[in-house]
Design an enzyme around this catalytic site. Structure first.
Site, PDB file in Angstrom:
ATOM      1  N   SER A  49     -14.854 109.993 167.390  1.00  0.00           N
ATOM      2  CA  SER A  49     -15.657 109.299 168.393  1.00  0.00           C
ATOM      3  C   SER A  49     -14.806 109.111 169.641  1.00  0.00           C
ATOM      4  O   SER A  49     -13.569 109.240 169.600  1.00  0.00           O
ATOM      5  CB  SER A  49     -16.113 107.933 167.866  1.00  0.00           C
ATOM      6  OG  SER A  49     -14.998 107.059 167.750  1.00  0.00           O
ATOM      7  N   ASP A  84     -17.747 113.332 168.260  1.00  0.00           N
ATOM      8  CA  ASP A  84     -18.925 112.646 167.734  1.00  0.00           C
ATOM      9  C   ASP A  84     -19.537 111.759 168.823  1.00  0.00           C
ATOM     10  O   ASP A  84     -18.836 110.957 169.442  1.00  0.00           O
ATOM     11  CB  ASP A  84     -18.503 111.793 166.528  1.00  0.00           C
ATOM     12  CG  ASP A  84     -19.675 111.221 165.767  1.00  0.00           C
ATOM     13  OD1 ASP A  84     -20.761 111.831 165.803  1.00  0.00           O
ATOM     14  OD2 ASP A  84     -19.503 110.167 165.123  1.00  0.00           O
ATOM     15  N   ASP A 105     -24.409 113.593 173.135  1.00  0.00           N
ATOM     16  CA  ASP A 105     -25.456 112.620 172.819  1.00  0.00           C
ATOM     17  C   ASP A 105     -26.182 112.251 174.104  1.00  0.00           C
ATOM     18  O   ASP A 105     -25.808 111.331 174.815  1.00  0.00           O
ATOM     19  CB  ASP A 105     -24.856 111.381 172.170  1.00  0.00           C
ATOM     20  CG  ASP A 105     -25.919 110.383 171.724  1.00  0.00           C
ATOM     21  OD1 ASP A 105     -27.109 110.604 172.043  1.00  0.00           O
ATOM     22  OD2 ASP A 105     -25.569 109.389 171.057  1.00  0.00           O
ATOM     23  N   GLY A 208     -25.048 108.426 160.059  1.00  0.00           N
ATOM     24  CA  GLY A 208     -25.155 107.184 159.305  1.00  0.00           C
ATOM     25  C   GLY A 208     -25.261 107.413 157.807  1.00  0.00           C
ATOM     26  O   GLY A 208     -26.079 106.807 157.129  1.00  0.00           O
ATOM     27  N   ASN A 229     -22.846 112.884 158.309  1.00  0.00           N
ATOM     28  CA  ASN A 229     -21.719 112.158 158.880  1.00  0.00           C
ATOM     29  C   ASN A 229     -21.382 110.912 158.068  1.00  0.00           C
ATOM     30  O   ASN A 229     -22.277 110.114 157.745  1.00  0.00           O
ATOM     31  CB  ASN A 229     -22.036 111.741 160.314  1.00  0.00           C
ATOM     32  CG  ASN A 229     -22.168 112.920 161.260  1.00  0.00           C
ATOM     33  OD1 ASN A 229     -22.190 114.075 160.841  1.00  0.00           O
ATOM     34  ND2 ASN A 229     -22.243 112.630 162.542  1.00  0.00           N
ATOM     35  N   VAL A 230     -20.110 110.746 157.783  1.00  0.00           N
ATOM     36  CA  VAL A 230     -19.631 109.590 157.031  1.00  0.00           C
ATOM     37  C   VAL A 230     -18.444 108.986 157.779  1.00  0.00           C
ATOM     38  O   VAL A 230     -17.496 109.689 158.120  1.00  0.00           O
ATOM     39  CB  VAL A 230     -19.184 109.983 155.604  1.00  0.00           C
ATOM     40  CG1 VAL A 230     -18.608 108.775 154.858  1.00  0.00           C
ATOM     41  CG2 VAL A 230     -20.347 110.579 154.823  1.00  0.00           C
ATOM     42  N   THR A 232     -18.199 104.786 158.123  1.00  0.00           N
ATOM     43  CA  THR A 232     -18.053 103.399 157.664  1.00  0.00           C
ATOM     44  C   THR A 232     -17.589 103.320 156.214  1.00  0.00           C
ATOM     45  O   THR A 232     -16.751 102.481 155.868  1.00  0.00           O
ATOM     46  CB  THR A 232     -19.386 102.639 157.828  1.00  0.00           C
ATOM     47  OG1 THR A 232     -19.807 102.722 159.190  1.00  0.00           O
ATOM     48  CG2 THR A 232     -19.239 101.184 157.425  1.00  0.00           C
TER      49      THR A 232
END
Length: 287
Positions: A49, A84, A105, A208, A229-230, A232
Site C-alpha cells: 500500500s 495496492d 484505484d 478484503g 488480497n490478504v 489484516t
C-alpha cells in the site's frame, strides 16, 4: 526474478484457483511470504500500500529489498511486486521504482475520469511489461485514508473498465477491508455472477480477504475470482504471536530481546497464515 502478475492470473482463472496477494509491511513480512510460497510451490503477489511504502522509506527501498531477497533466498516461484490501491501519482512512482504490477484505484472518481486515467496507465504499463489492476465500486472499510462503504459495482461499468485492457479487475461485491463486523450480510454472489458474465475471461480480484468464510471464498473462485488480497489476517497473527512471546517473559530470558528472536514467533505466525490461505485458494503446487 520478479514477474508481471498477468500470466499467473490467466492460469489461475483457467485452472479455477486464486493467487494470494499478501501485503508486506517490513523485512519479516516479505521473507515469511516468499519462503512460504517457495515451500508450497505457489505463485504469489506481494502487495504494497502507499502507506506501507512510505513506512518502508519509499517504493525504491521496497523494490530493492524484494528483488535482493528473491535472489538471495533462491526463490523459484513466480513473484509479482504490486502496488495496492494506488493513486495516479503513486502508480508512476512504483513504475519508476521497478514494481512489476500496479493497481490504480480510480473508484472515487466519476466513471469518465476513472476511464481516462485508467486508459493512460494501461498504455504505460503494457509498454513496460507491467500488469495493471483497476477498481470499480469502492471496497468497504479504510485503506490508507481512502474510506469505502462497500457498495457493489455496476456490472456495465465493470465491462467498460475491463474493455480498456486492464489485466485484472477489483469489483466491490459487499467486501470490506479489515475485520468484518457483526451482522455482515456476506458477499453478493448475484452481483459477482453478473460481473463475470459481462467481463468474460478477465481475472477478478477480491479485496478484503480477511474473515470471509471459506465456503464464500471457494464459491467466489468458481465465479471468476482469481486473485484474493490478504493483509489484516497476517497482521493479527503477527500481533498475537508477538504478544504471547512477551507475556510469557521470553524477551527477558537471555537475549530474548534481540529483534531476531523477538520477531521470530510473529514471522512464523505469518507463514502459517499464508500457508492456510494458499491451501484455501488452491494455488499450492501451481508454480
Amino acid at each position: 526474478m520478479l514477474v508481471s502478475a498477468k500470466d499467473m492470473l490467466v492460469k489461475a482463472k483457467e485452472g479455477h484457483y486464486a493467487v494470494g496477494q499478501f501485503n508486506i509491511n517490513n523485512l519479516e513480512w516479505t521473507k515469511s511470504v516468499l519462503l512460504t510460497a517457495e515451500e508450497l510451490k505457489s505463485p504469489v503477489i506481494l502487495g504494497v500500500s502507499e502507506g506501507a511504502g512510505k513506512y518502508m522509506t519509499g517504493f525504491e527501498t521496497v523494490a530493492a529489498m524484494v528483488k535482493a531477497m528473491d535472489k538471495s533466498l533462491g526463490i523459484t516461484v513466480p513473484v509479482a511486486l504490486h502496488l495496492d490501491h494506488g493513486t495516479y501519482d503513486g502508480c508512476y512512482k512504483c513504475i519508476k521504482a521497478g514494481f512489476t504490477s500496479i493497481m490504480f484505484d480510480g473508484s472515487h472518481y466519476n466513471i469518465e475520469e476513472n476511464v481516462a486515467k485508467t486508459s493512460e496507465l494501461v498504455n504505460v504499463s503494457h509498454q513496460l511489461g507491467l500488469s495493471i489492476e483497476a477498481e470499480v465500486g469502492s471496497i468497504g472499510g479504510e485503506e490508507d485514508g481512502v474510506v469505502g462503504m462497500g457498495e457493489c459495482a455496476d456490472p456495465d461499468e465493470c465491462k467498460r473498465i475491463a474493455d480498456l485492457g486492464v489485466d485484472m479487475l477489483a469489483a466491490g461485491i459487499g467486501n470490506i477491508h479489515g475485520k468484518y463486523p457483526e451482522g455482515w450480510p456476506g458477499l453478493r454472489f448475484d452481483v459477482l455472477d453478473a460481473i463475470q458474465q459481462k467481463t468474460g475471461v478477465m481475472p477478478l480480484v477480491l479485496h478484503g480477504g480477511t474473515g470471509i468464510p471459506a465456503d464464500m471464498i471457494k464459491k467466489a473462485i468458481t465465479l471468476g475470482v482469481s486473485k484474493i488480497n490478504v493483509n489484516t489476517e497476517c497482521q493479527l497473527s503477527f500481533a498475537d504471536a508477538t504478544r504471547k512471546y512477551i507475556e510469557a517473559g521470553k524477551d527477558l530470558e537471555g537475549k530474548g530481546f534481540d529483534p531476531r528472536k523477538l520477531l521470530a514467533p510473529g514471522a512464523e505466525a505469518i507463514k502459517a497464515t499464508v500457508k492456510e490461505k494458499m491451501e484455501l485458494f488452491g494455488s499450492v503446487g501451481k508454480a
